[in-house]
Design a protein around this motif. Structure first.
Motif, short mmCIF file in Angstrom:
data_model
loop_
_atom_site.label_atom_id
_atom_site.label_comp_id
_atom_site.label_asym_id
_atom_site.label_seq_id
_atom_site.Cartn_x
_atom_site.Cartn_y
_atom_site.Cartn_z
N MET A 125 0.82 -1.36 0.15
CA MET A 125 -0.01 0.00 0.06
C MET A 125 1.08 1.29 0.15
O MET A 125 1.69 1.44 0.89
N PRO A 126 0.73 2.09 -1.00
CA PRO A 126 1.55 3.28 -1.13
C PRO A 126 1.28 4.37 0.07
O PRO A 126 0.21 4.37 0.67
N PRO A 127 2.34 5.05 0.58
CA PRO A 127 2.19 5.90 1.65
C PRO A 127 1.22 7.06 1.32
O PRO A 127 0.94 7.51 0.21
N SER A 128 0.42 7.34 2.31
CA SER A 128 -0.83 8.34 2.02
C SER A 128 -0.02 9.82 2.09
O SER A 128 1.11 10.04 2.40
N LEU A 129 -0.79 10.83 1.58
CA LEU A 129 -0.34 12.26 1.52
C LEU A 129 0.22 12.75 2.69
O LEU A 129 1.17 13.42 2.87
N ASN A 130 -0.61 12.60 3.83
CA ASN A 130 -0.02 12.90 5.09
C ASN A 130 1.44 12.20 5.61
O ASN A 130 2.18 13.01 6.09
N SER B 263 3.46 21.82 -4.39
CA SER B 263 4.15 21.10 -5.10
C SER B 263 2.90 20.28 -5.58
O SER B 263 2.73 19.85 -6.98
N VAL B 264 2.36 19.49 -4.72
CA VAL B 264 1.29 18.57 -4.80
C VAL B 264 0.09 19.35 -5.52
O VAL B 264 -0.42 18.72 -6.63
N ILE B 265 -0.13 20.72 -5.40
CA ILE B 265 -1.30 21.44 -6.07
C ILE B 265 -1.07 21.37 -7.69
O ILE B 265 -1.71 21.33 -8.62
N ILE B 266 0.26 21.90 -7.94
CA ILE B 266 0.90 22.27 -9.22
C ILE B 266 1.21 20.82 -9.92
O ILE B 266 0.91 20.81 -11.26
N LEU B 267 1.95 19.92 -9.40
CA LEU B 267 2.36 18.87 -10.04
C LEU B 267 1.36 17.74 -10.07
O LEU B 267 1.42 16.94 -10.97
N LYS B 268 0.45 17.66 -9.08
CA LYS B 268 -0.46 16.52 -8.96
C LYS B 268 0.06 15.21 -8.93
O LYS B 268 -0.22 14.17 -9.59
N ASP B 269 1.37 15.19 -8.54
CA ASP B 269 2.18 14.04 -8.37
C ASP B 269 2.94 13.97 -6.83
O ASP B 269 3.76 14.71 -6.75
N THR B 270 2.35 13.19 -6.06
CA THR B 270 2.97 13.15 -4.79
C THR B 270 4.36 12.56 -4.63
O THR B 270 5.27 13.13 -3.96
N LYS B 271 4.55 11.85 -5.51
CA LYS B 271 6.17 11.42 -5.35
C LYS B 271 7.15 12.53 -5.73
O LYS B 271 8.27 12.61 -5.26
N ALA B 272 6.76 13.02 -7.03
CA ALA B 272 7.46 14.27 -7.44
C ALA B 272 7.63 15.29 -6.64
O ALA B 272 8.71 16.14 -6.43
N SER B 273 6.53 15.50 -5.72
CA SER B 273 6.56 16.52 -4.91
C SER B 273 7.42 16.44 -3.74
O SER B 273 7.86 17.40 -3.19
#
Length: 495
Positions: free
Chosen positions: A1-6, A149-159
């Motif tokens: 299970m991937p890590p959550s945003l928090n 970064s999450v808002i702009i990239l919409k990519d949590t790993k890249a953020s």
């Protein structure tokens, strides 16, 4: 299970704290191994005002060795900030340093840290206060950086990659020292985050406060100016509503003026102290100007800042020192210009009206943290779905090659999406100023709060065709952290 945003945000928080402890440990290490080039850091003449602390009171401290150790780390511009916090603006050149950091240092040293004055001395408390404020501000700035970064990239790993890179950026020593970089990063990045999140009033307030930390905080008004132009253009051309366009334009101007107020007020404060009530023939030259602006005069007179004034052969080492950050900036801007040439050179007006209406340029769809089916979240979810559908309709009406290009930009390379446009313009202006006007070595810390650089680097590091750039970027950051902590803390020149 991937890590959550928090959990990602928690990891960013831990990385920010770890980076601060690492920098402090490196400073302590280098100071214990080497003697500083300039040993005048602990000198502290009495304030010019009559309210200065007596020297006898300073000598009666419980732990003078600790106080002396803290004072010895007040180096370079930190001397100005601590002096202003202690004595106010005594000399003309001190007005080059804006008031937010000295004000917070003075307040905290007179309240929370006041009990430490008998232990280590007042100036040491001022220095300790400055260090605490800068490092705490950086930790919060890193968290806001990740959220933006999450808002702009919409990519949590890249953020996450970009945020960790920000935590260990090449100008890290300045975010740990008594410099205004941390406060500026906090309020500028936080302000832009609030703007993209829809909290416009809070965003304007934060961006205005960033102008109290550094003069380039004024440039953050560009985000609002751009948004205002697009919305006014849409109201006038697409909706044919002149009254709405005028209303949007008026609100935008007021918001921008509010962001300019700190800079204007500080100039007025300096004019009142340095020029008001003085004989016309005795006042400083800038006081006689039609628009008396002391900041540009002080930068040019005391530091030799000006267009192409730094372009001399003897400054070649400083150009080399700034070359990595300027090269990264140039690569990003050129890459974006090749992708969106019409958009860039038309200031965004070549975008279709549908794109502007959908908020494609300055209203990217916010990445939801943990969406529920509560009424509060349903409205934001419905808005996002409508925006996505409208964006798909726009893409569907375009030719196949454009569709492929759009899909790649939106899904694989979000740092090249249209929503990056205002960030690229802001970065371009800052980069040009650093290269052609300022002391070029300052570019490393001057551009270190520019989020697009880290977003670009975050994708560059994992690109199969440019994997070596990832090693170079991390090597660059590590080298400048080691070099900066060594040279800066020992009063040797570094950016």
């Amino acid at each position: 299970m991937p890590p959550s945003l928090n959990s990602y945000e928690s990891l960013v928080l831990k990385s920010a704290l770890a980076s601060r402890f690492l920098l402090v440990a490196l400073v302590v290490l280098w100071r214990s191994l080497l003697d500083p080039y300039d040993t005048s850091a602990t000198l502290n003449p009495n304030c010019l005002s009559s309210t200065s602390s007596s020297s006898s009171a300073e000598k009666l401290v419980v732990w003078p060795s600790l106080g002396s150790a803290i004072e010895s780390n007040i180096v370079w511009d930190s001397v100005y900030y601590v002096r202003i916090a202690q004595c106010g603006y005594e000399y003309e050149q001190t007005y080059a340093f804006f008031s937010l950091l000295p004000f917070l240092i003075s307040i905290s040293s007179r309240t929370v840290l006041l009990p430490l004055v008998p232990v280590i001395g007042y100036r040491a408390v001022l220095g300790l206060s400055g260090y605490l404020i800068s490092n705490m501000a950086f930790v919060f700035a890193a968290v806001y950086f990740y959220r933006l970064s999450v808002i702009i990239l919409k990519d949590t790993k890249a953020s996450l990659r970009a945020s960790i890179l920000f935590c260990f950026n090449p100008a890290s020593i300045f975010y740990t020292s008594i410099y205004s970089e941390s406060l500026y990063a906090l309020f500028s990045i936080g302000g832009v985050y609030h703007w993209f999140s829809g909290a416009q009033s809070i965003a304007v307030l934060w961006l205005a406060v960033s102008g109290l930390a550094r003069s380039n905080g004024m440039l953050n008004a560009g985000y609002i100016c751009f948004d205002t132009m697009l919305r006014a253009y849409e109201a006038l051309i697409n909706k044919k509503r002149t009254s709405l366009a005028m209303q949007v334009f008026a609100v935008g101007i007021l918001r921008c003026l509010f962001i300019f107020i700190p800079f204007i007020s500080f100039q007025a404060f300096g004019y009142y102290n340095m020029c008001h009530g003085q004989n016309f023939y005795d006042i400083r030259p800038w006081c006689r100007g039609r628009i008396p602006t002391m900041y540009s005069y002080i930068q040019g007179h005391y530091w030799g800042v000006g267009f192409l004034k730094y372009f001399h052969l003897k400054q070649m080492p400083n150009f080399l020192l700034a070359s990595p950050i300027l090269t990264l900036t140039g690569c990003l801007i050129l890459t974006y210009a090749r992708t969106w040439s019409k958009l860039l050179f038309s200031l965004g007006f070549q975008a279709s009206l549908e794109e502007m209406s959908a908020g494609f340029l300055l209203r990217p769809v916010a990445y939801s943290r943990e969406k529920t089916c509560s009424p509060d979240n349903m409205s934001s979810t419905d808005t996002e779905i409508r925006h996505l559908r409208r964006r798909k309709q726009v893409i569907g009406r375009e030719n196949p090659s454009t569709q492929v290009k759009e899909k790649k930009l939106l899904d694989e390379l979000p740092y090249l999406s249209g929503s990056m446009f205002p960030f690229i313009v802001h970065l371009g202006f800052m980069g040009a100023t650093a290269l052609f006007v300022m002391h070029v070595q300052v570019a490393t810390r001057f551009l270190s709060a520019s989020a697009p650089l880290y977003w670009f680097a975050a994708y560059l590091m994992i690109s199969p065709s440019s994997r070596r750039w990832g090693y170079l970027i991390w090597a660059y950051c590590a080298a400048y952290i080691l070099l900066g902590s060594l040279l800066f803390s020992n009063f040797y020149p570094f950016t």
